[in-house]
Scaffold this active site. Sequence first.
Site, mmCIF file in Angstrom:
data_model
loop_
_atom_site.group_PDB
_atom_site.id
_atom_site.type_symbol
_atom_site.label_atom_id
_atom_site.label_comp_id
_atom_site.label_asym_id
_atom_site.label_seq_id
_atom_site.Cartn_x
_atom_site.Cartn_y
_atom_site.Cartn_z
ATOM 1 N N TYR A 143 0.837 -1.088 0.276
ATOM 2 C CA TYR A 143 0.137 -0.059 0.124
ATOM 3 C C TYR A 143 0.870 1.290 -0.007
ATOM 4 C CZ TYR A 143 -3.402 3.262 1.371
ATOM 5 O OH TYR A 143 -4.168 4.546 1.665
ATOM 6 N N ASP A 238 9.318 2.611 -0.080
ATOM 7 C CA ASP A 238 8.377 3.302 0.673
ATOM 8 C C ASP A 238 8.371 3.197 2.108
ATOM 9 O OD1 ASP A 238 6.137 4.601 1.742
ATOM 10 O OD2 ASP A 238 4.615 3.464 0.477
ATOM 11 N N LYS A 266 4.321 8.782 8.878
ATOM 12 C CA LYS A 266 4.035 8.443 10.263
ATOM 13 C C LYS A 266 5.047 8.857 11.482
ATOM 14 C CE LYS A 266 0.875 4.745 8.475
ATOM 15 N NZ LYS A 266 1.007 4.090 7.055
HETATM 16 C C1 LIG Z 1 0.513 4.658 5.726
HETATM 17 C C2 LIG Z 1 1.295 4.449 4.768
HETATM 18 C C3 LIG Z 1 1.080 5.399 3.427
HETATM 19 C C4 LIG Z 1 0.158 6.564 3.322
HETATM 20 O O1 LIG Z 1 0.288 7.436 4.242
HETATM 21 P P1 LIG Z 1 -1.070 8.157 4.650
HETATM 22 O O2 LIG Z 1 -0.358 9.460 5.631
HETATM 23 O O3 LIG Z 1 -2.105 7.606 5.062
HETATM 24 O O4 LIG Z 1 -1.343 8.960 3.613
HETATM 25 C C5 LIG Z 1 2.008 5.107 2.307
HETATM 26 N N1 LIG Z 1 2.851 4.055 2.244
HETATM 27 C C6 LIG Z 1 2.998 3.134 3.452
HETATM 28 C C7 LIG Z 1 3.995 2.123 3.449
HETATM 29 C C8 LIG Z 1 2.153 3.436 4.437
HETATM 30 O O5 LIG Z 1 2.068 2.515 5.452
#
Ligand SMILES: *Cc1c(COP(=O)(O)O)cnc(C)c1O
Length: 427
Positions: A143, A238, A266
């Site tokens: 994701y 990511d 995060k």
């Molecule tokens: C949470 C997450 C996102 C998206 O971040 P948001 O702040 O919710 O837009 C993208 N990549 C990874 C790996 C994530 O865990």
Amino acid sequence: MRGRSAAIMARARDVLPGGVSSPVRAFKGVGGEPFVVQRGAGARLVDVDDREYIDYVMSWGALALGHASPPVLDAIAEAMQGGTSFGAPTEIEVELAELVRQRMPHLEMLRFVSTGTEATMSAIRLARAATGRDRILKFDGCYHGHGDAFLVRAGSGVATLGLPDSPGVPDVLAALTLSAPFNDLDGVRGVVDGHGDRLAAIIVEPVIGNAGFIAPEPAFLRGLRATADEVGALLIFDEVMTGFRIAPGGAAERFGVRADLTTIGKIIGGGLPAAAYGGRRDLMDMVAPSGPVYQAGTLSGNPLAMAAGLATLRLLTPALHQKVETRTARLVAGMRTLAARLGIPFTADSAGSMFGFFFRAEPVRSFADARASDVSMFRRFFHAALSRGVYFAPSPFEAGFVSAAHGDADIDATLERVEQAMDEARA
Ligand SMILES: *Cc1c(COP(=O)(O)O)cnc(C)c1O
């Protein structure tokens, strides 16, 4: 039992789709009614019916130090006295960027944004601009936020709800996103053989946390690095979830593989909205206003978020990280032992302070494996744990997080309740 939660959720469903501001919060993956949070402190959440939970969701990994960490609150309060947003440069952005680069030296330059979604969208735009190519390769169950390009075989809420690729994403855009199974270099080879000269980037969660927790096999990330170099594509890690969590310096430190571009989020916001993308200087120099690749944000580098992130990273020393990693490993080992004793098919793993488990005997290497786990057992276990005051993510396709506020006593209390919950769930 949950009188106020139920009443508030009934109102919520009238004004918010599904009653929530983000899908997985609605408990669709496990059934039943979500609790409504009153407050959090340390490792604990308290709902509006005064029920207390040991929290392993931790704002989906955003809280490295636990809820309402006093030094983080102090930093926010102090920053707040001077104003909440300026739309002009501040010193604290520079301080946080310098500290990030100290932990992740391959982020030679970075750009702050407000969400992980913005970070990954912007990184892809930059990769396309830098390579003059249009296709990207992602992995099933990963994701990368809700940008159009990423809602193809996506994990997290998309997987939880069992949705096909999202309506509303134009076919012409979706066609540019290729997907391969995680931990499968032959699969990558198959995609690259057909599209290599049009591939702008390979983007991956170095440890998947959005299809449940799935660790990379030792050769996998190295293989992606080699493949990207061979075909002239960029490698994007990511690390919105894994950054500062699987190791103080993230995936580069843990696995010894360096990406060209990295997204973080995060933890970097300390519980407030902040994220970033960064990497090689020659690439980041292409971002406006240094270069032509446009990307901007009214609240980017928000001073309160920068203050919370800076306080968090300063406190999250390598020594503290090690301590939390050890506790996380103890939790996971304890859960494995309990499941084995009760004769329940179970597999669990962790990296740093991130962990996950599946009700399945065989190890989980891919999203397909994750989907083959016993999801109804997960649901029963989730509710049995929740009713005993342990809050795991309400979906088999999400990771868990231990914070610095989770003490050994919390881990012991969790394991005691997990044993009862497993026993109840198998019946
Ligand atoms: C949470 C997450 C996102 C998206 O971040 P948001 O702040 O919710 O837009 C993208 N990549 C990874 C790996 C994530 O865990």
